[in-house]
Write a protein that holds these residues in place. Structure first.
Motif, PDB file in Angstrom:
ATOM      1  N   MET A   1       0.848  -1.175   0.000  1.00  0.00           N
ATOM      2  CA  MET A   1       0.000   0.000   0.000  1.00  0.00           C
ATOM      3  C   MET A   1       0.894   1.238   0.000  1.00  0.00           C
ATOM      4  SD  MET A   1      -3.419   0.575   1.275  1.00  0.00           S
ATOM      5  CE  MET A   1      -4.266   2.084   1.171  1.00  0.00           C
ATOM      6  N   SER A   2       0.564   2.179  -0.835  1.00  0.00           N
ATOM      7  CA  SER A   2       1.386   3.381  -0.935  1.00  0.00           C
ATOM      8  C   SER A   2       1.050   4.354   0.200  1.00  0.00           C
ATOM      9  CB  SER A   2       1.178   4.051  -2.281  1.00  0.00           C
ATOM     10  OG  SER A   2      -0.154   4.446  -2.437  1.00  0.00           O
ATOM     11  N   PRO A   3       2.076   4.998   0.737  1.00  0.00           N
ATOM     12  CA  PRO A   3       1.835   5.962   1.822  1.00  0.00           C
ATOM     13  C   PRO A   3       1.328   7.286   1.266  1.00  0.00           C
ATOM     14  CG  PRO A   3       4.154   5.916   1.288  1.00  0.00           C
ATOM     15  CD  PRO A   3       3.495   4.856   0.442  1.00  0.00           C
ATOM     16  N   PRO A   4       0.648   8.088   2.077  1.00  0.00           N
ATOM     17  CA  PRO A   4       0.229   9.414   1.614  1.00  0.00           C
ATOM     18  C   PRO A   4       1.439  10.344   1.506  1.00  0.00           C
ATOM     19  CG  PRO A   4      -0.370   9.117   3.908  1.00  0.00           C
ATOM     20  CD  PRO A   4       0.165   7.809   3.428  1.00  0.00           C
ATOM     21  N   CYS A   5       1.298  11.378   0.706  1.00  0.00           N
ATOM     22  CA  CYS A   5       2.378  12.352   0.513  1.00  0.00           C
ATOM     23  C   CYS A   5       2.668  13.079   1.821  1.00  0.00           C
ATOM     24  CB  CYS A   5       1.988  13.349  -0.575  1.00  0.00           C
ATOM     25  SG  CYS A   5       3.223  14.616  -0.881  1.00  0.00           S
ATOM     26  N   LEU A   6       3.942  13.331   2.067  1.00  0.00           N
ATOM     27  CA  LEU A   6       4.325  14.039   3.282  1.00  0.00           C
ATOM     28  C   LEU A   6       4.095  15.542   3.169  1.00  0.00           C
ATOM     29  CD1 LEU A   6       7.654  12.151   4.057  1.00  0.00           C
ATOM     30  CD2 LEU A   6       5.374  11.738   4.996  1.00  0.00           C
ATOM     31  N   ARG A   7       4.006  16.065   1.958  1.00  0.00           N
ATOM     32  CA  ARG A   7       3.824  17.502   1.763  1.00  0.00           C
ATOM     33  C   ARG A   7       2.348  17.889   1.668  1.00  0.00           C
ATOM     34  NH1 ARG A   7       6.938  20.236  -3.048  1.00  0.00           N
ATOM     35  NH2 ARG A   7       8.677  19.898  -1.643  1.00  0.00           N
ATOM     36  N   CYS A   8       1.580  17.194   0.801  1.00  0.00           N
ATOM     37  CA  CYS A   8       0.195  17.618   0.575  1.00  0.00           C
ATOM     38  C   CYS A   8      -0.832  16.620   1.114  1.00  0.00           C
ATOM     39  CB  CYS A   8      -0.051  17.854  -0.910  1.00  0.00           C
ATOM     40  SG  CYS A   8      -0.012  16.362  -1.905  1.00  0.00           S
ATOM     41  N   ALA A   9      -0.407  15.519   1.669  1.00  0.00           N
ATOM     42  CA  ALA A   9      -1.261  14.481   2.260  1.00  0.00           C
ATOM     43  C   ALA A   9      -2.183  13.805   1.257  1.00  0.00           C
ATOM     44  CB  ALA A   9      -2.070  15.031   3.428  1.00  0.00           C
ATOM     45  N   ALA A  10      -1.880  13.908  -0.037  1.00  0.00           N
ATOM     46  CA  ALA A  10      -2.677  13.226  -1.053  1.00  0.00           C
ATOM     47  C   ALA A  10      -2.366  11.727  -1.030  1.00  0.00           C
ATOM     48  CB  ALA A  10      -2.377  13.798  -2.434  1.00  0.00           C
ATOM     49  N   PRO A  11      -3.358  10.889  -1.234  1.00  0.00           N
ATOM     50  CA  PRO A  11      -3.118   9.443  -1.199  1.00  0.00           C
ATOM     51  C   PRO A  11      -2.544   8.887  -2.502  1.00  0.00           C
ATOM     52  CG  PRO A  11      -5.423   9.856  -1.540  1.00  0.00           C
ATOM     53  CD  PRO A  11      -4.772  11.202  -1.341  1.00  0.00           C
ATOM     54  N   CYS A  12      -2.344   9.729  -3.496  1.00  0.00           N
ATOM     55  CA  CYS A  12      -1.883   9.281  -4.817  1.00  0.00           C
ATOM     56  C   CYS A  12      -0.363   9.329  -4.911  1.00  0.00           C
ATOM     57  CB  CYS A  12      -2.482  10.148  -5.914  1.00  0.00           C
ATOM     58  SG  CYS A  12      -4.251  10.277  -5.840  1.00  0.00           S
ATOM     59  N   THR A  13       0.316   8.284  -4.485  1.00  0.00           N
ATOM     60  CA  THR A  13       1.762   8.210  -4.623  1.00  0.00           C
ATOM     61  C   THR A  13       2.128   6.995  -5.460  1.00  0.00           C
ATOM     62  OG1 THR A  13       1.939   7.040  -2.527  1.00  0.00           O
ATOM     63  CG2 THR A  13       2.298   9.417  -2.476  1.00  0.00           C
ATOM     64  N   LEU A  14       3.264   7.092  -6.122  1.00  0.00           N
ATOM     65  CA  LEU A  14       3.732   6.049  -7.023  1.00  0.00           C
ATOM     66  C   LEU A  14       5.151   5.678  -6.619  1.00  0.00           C
ATOM     67  CD1 LEU A  14       3.223   4.493  -9.727  1.00  0.00           C
ATOM     68  CD2 LEU A  14       4.205   6.448 -10.885  1.00  0.00           C
ATOM     69  N   ASN A  15       5.441   4.394  -6.637  1.00  0.00           N
ATOM     70  CA  ASN A  15       6.792   3.947  -6.335  1.00  0.00           C
ATOM     71  C   ASN A  15       7.724   4.572  -7.364  1.00  0.00           C
ATOM     72  OD1 ASN A  15       9.230   2.484  -6.133  1.00  0.00           O
ATOM     73  ND2 ASN A  15       8.139   0.740  -5.282  1.00  0.00           N
ATOM     74  N   PHE A  16       8.734   5.302  -6.906  1.00  0.00           N
ATOM     75  CA  PHE A  16       9.615   6.060  -7.784  1.00  0.00           C
ATOM     76  C   PHE A  16      10.424   5.142  -8.692  1.00  0.00           C
ATOM     77  CE2 PHE A  16      12.989   9.183  -8.694  1.00  0.00           C
ATOM     78  CZ  PHE A  16      12.191  10.269  -9.011  1.00  0.00           C
ATOM     79  N   GLU A  17      10.795   3.968  -8.209  1.00  0.00           N
ATOM     80  CA  GLU A  17      11.564   3.036  -9.035  1.00  0.00           C
ATOM     81  C   GLU A  17      10.710   2.511 -10.190  1.00  0.00           C
ATOM     82  OE1 GLU A  17      12.694   0.351  -6.000  1.00  0.00           O
ATOM     83  OE2 GLU A  17      14.440   1.535  -5.410  1.00  0.00           O
ATOM     84  N   THR A  18       9.429   2.279  -9.944  1.00  0.00           N
ATOM     85  CA  THR A  18       8.520   1.857 -11.010  1.00  0.00           C
ATOM     86  C   THR A  18       8.352   2.970 -12.035  1.00  0.00           C
ATOM     87  OG1 THR A  18       7.354   0.454  -9.443  1.00  0.00           O
ATOM     88  CG2 THR A  18       6.204   0.979 -11.489  1.00  0.00           C
ATOM     89  N   ALA A  19       8.199   4.197 -11.559  1.00  0.00           N
ATOM     90  CA  ALA A  19       8.078   5.335 -12.475  1.00  0.00           C
ATOM     91  C   ALA A  19       9.337   5.485 -13.323  1.00  0.00           C
ATOM     92  CB  ALA A  19       7.822   6.613 -11.672  1.00  0.00           C
ATOM     93  N   GLN A  20      10.497   5.222 -12.738  1.00  0.00           N
ATOM     94  CA  GLN A  20      11.751   5.319 -13.483  1.00  0.00           C
ATOM     95  C   GLN A  20      11.808   4.254 -14.576  1.00  0.00           C
ATOM     96  OE1 GLN A  20      15.261   4.961 -11.095  1.00  0.00           O
ATOM     97  NE2 GLN A  20      16.616   5.461 -12.773  1.00  0.00           N
ATOM     98  N   ARG A  21      11.393   3.039 -14.273  1.00  0.00           N
ATOM     99  CA  ARG A  21      11.406   1.976 -15.284  1.00  0.00           C
ATOM    100  C   ARG A  21      10.450   2.295 -16.435  1.00  0.00           C
ATOM    101  NH1 ARG A  21      10.691  -1.795 -10.822  1.00  0.00           N
ATOM    102  NH2 ARG A  21      12.739  -2.142  -9.951  1.00  0.00           N
ATOM    103  N   ILE A  22       9.261   2.761 -16.097  1.00  0.00           N
ATOM    104  CA  ILE A  22       8.276   3.105 -17.127  1.00  0.00           C
ATOM    105  C   ILE A  22       8.800   4.243 -17.997  1.00  0.00           C
ATOM    106  CG2 ILE A  22       5.985   4.102 -17.498  1.00  0.00           C
ATOM    107  CD1 ILE A  22       5.106   2.541 -14.972  1.00  0.00           C
ATOM    108  N   SER A  23       9.398   5.241 -17.377  1.00  0.00           N
ATOM    109  CA  SER A  23       9.914   6.382 -18.121  1.00  0.00           C
ATOM    110  C   SER A  23      11.085   5.994 -19.013  1.00  0.00           C
ATOM    111  CB  SER A  23      10.354   7.478 -17.152  1.00  0.00           C
ATOM    112  OG  SER A  23      10.939   8.537 -17.858  1.00  0.00           O
ATOM    113  N   THR A  24      11.949   5.113 -18.534  1.00  0.00           N
ATOM    114  CA  THR A  24      13.084   4.686 -19.344  1.00  0.00           C
ATOM    115  C   THR A  24      12.609   3.919 -20.572  1.00  0.00           C
ATOM    116  OG1 THR A  24      14.489   4.588 -17.385  1.00  0.00           O
ATOM    117  CG2 THR A  24      15.255   3.401 -19.307  1.00  0.00           C
ATOM    118  N   VAL A  25      11.643   3.037 -20.406  1.00  0.00           N
ATOM    119  CA  VAL A  25      11.111   2.286 -21.549  1.00  0.00           C
ATOM    120  C   VAL A  25      10.430   3.231 -22.542  1.00  0.00           C
ATOM    121  CG1 VAL A  25       9.375   0.583 -22.231  1.00  0.00           C
ATOM    122  CG2 VAL A  25      10.887   0.118 -20.315  1.00  0.00           C
TER     123      VAL A  25
END
Length: 113
Positions: A1-25
């Motif tokens: 389960m993804s944690p909420p953002c520490l700055r804006c408390a939004a529940p929409c966070t994405l694993n940064f390593e997954t985002a990096q893989r998607i962006s590289t592809v």
């Protein structure tokens, strides 16, 4: 389960390593397409006629352009994510709402006694 953002408390966070893989592809695909197009483009393109075929003589140049464009796209994505990666230990997270990056330490699972 993804944690909420520490700055804006939004529940929409994405694993940064997954985002990096998607962006590289994605960067590899786009860079490869651009490289192939640049290598095979001519101002009087024979591809403008619907009945004509791709000139096979340009295929090696298009493949080399695709490979070099793919490598360039991958390099750009890697440099971008390396600069944005938060320092420290733990799992990196990216807030989709505000763009804030942070790390959260993951605790190992301990079975109840």
């Amino acid at each position: 389960m993804s944690p909420p953002c520490l700055r804006c408390a939004a529940p929409c966070t994405l694993n940064f390593e997954t985002a990096q893989r998607i962006s590289t592809v994605g960067s590899r695909l786009v860079g490869g397409a651009i490289g192939a197009w640049r290598a095979s483009y001519t101002p009087t393109s024979p591809l403008s006629d619907a009945s004509s075929r791709f000139p096979l003589a340009k295929l090696p140049a298009a493949v080399m352009g695709a490979v070099s464009g793919s490598q360039a796209g991958s390099r750009v994505a890697t440099v971008f994510f390396t600069q944005k990666l938060p320092p420290g230990e733990g799992t990196p997270w990216l807030c989709v709402s505000c763009g804030h990056t942070f790390r959260q330490l993951t605790r190992p699972f301990t079975a109840p006694q």
